[in-house]
Write an enzyme that holds these catalytic residues in place. Sequence first.
Site: not given
Length: 437
Positions: A108-109, A14
């Site tokens: 983002d993860e 993340d």
Amino acid sequence: MSTIPPWEWVVHVDLDSFYAAAEQLDKPTLRGKPVIVGGVGGRGVVATASYEARRYGVRSAMSTERARSLCPEGVFLPPRFTRYKQLSREVMAVLGEHARNLEPLSMDEAFLDLESGRGLPAAEAAGGDPVEVGRSIRRAVKERTGLNISVGVGKSKAVAKLASDQAKPDGLLVVLPEREEAFLEDLPVERLWGVGPVSGEKLTRVGIRTVGELARSDEAALVALLGAAAGRLLRQLANGKDPRKVESGRDTKSVSQETTFEADRSDRAGLERVLGQQATRVAERLQKSGLAGRTISVKLRYGDFRNLSRSLTFPGATDDPAEIVSAARRLLEEVDLSPGVRLLGVGVSGLGEVVQGVLPLYPVLEIEQEEESQEPSTHLAPDDLQQGVEVVHEVYGTGWVERVYDRWVDVRFETAESGPGPVKSFDRSMARFRARH
Ligand code: TTP
Ligand code: MG
């Protein structure tokens, strides 16, 4: 190399304060400063805050107004989704070099199934060792994007996700099976994936504050409190048992419904009703196929054929018509309907298993917007020169709008590569700038 056995691990990664980090990357003057990205207008909400701003208590989903009062010296910027998407693609490419089975949860993860990295050069070079793979991912993401990514490793998705959270910012944490119980014991229960503020509060009310307490709680009581699916799943997760596998490709990508109007429409109430009917039909189709989705999108085509799509992503999947309708309405609220709408549609993607009762308790994770097929504009209009926008000037090169006054704009000429740069002022109506992204 460590003595940890290789390959059979789940990795969760993340990015740190993603949108804010992207702004600090492209605007070197802002590095080390409190930066808040989100809606900068009257009713705006914070999407994220840099770690410097978090020290003032600024958090995602807080009103921008409150953030301004907590952190008056903060730099408030509107989001630049196109740029974030570009960075996200580069990050996902790095991840794809370390595992074939890759499950992105948002821009983002992602989860990675380390085992599926066998045969890939980067994963083999790390010997399948989770610490080495984690380091390799962190190094490559930093080198290729300039961003910090935190990495968590565990035997299950739940533990890996908690580990990356604990490793933040800019860290790496591997939770060995023999350390799992101790790791989970004192974590606040809200950290568990799927426990939002509402269920967190419900649990606190019955005296369950930590994951350890949740693990030892009575299952029947939990089911009564949170519903059957959520109650059972959360108790399992608290005990380090996560039945969910890392899943990349899914057969059905999305379920959607759209309508083309005979004449362009801009009546908001009427369009909201159409959207409501579409969303209800999408929910029915999801339920029939036993599917649920995490991303709800609204798609719109104006009379001049410009397309616009906006989406919201939640951490859990839903097939609940009320949830889908309310998300779709919320998305439409922020769209300008005045040019006249030719086509309207709603879709649900990010499809997977149904985990009822989890989603409605959780705040929105991400708002994305995408504008397609826009005129390739050559010069920015005075109104486009808003704070945070990246611009290119024929003589001074690339910069960003630092401040906007009635008549003037201050542009700081700097890029990720240039290091901090100087500010120049321009008359808004005279300035000739091109858009960068
Ligand atoms: P997160 O990964 O939750 O947050 P973050 O990357 O900003 O910070 P960190 O991971 O270090 O805690 O979300 C990723 C991006 O999604 C975030 O940068 C902005 C966006 N977002 C929203 O738009 N609204 C929200 O409520 C949240 C939580 C995130
Ligand atoms: Mg993040």
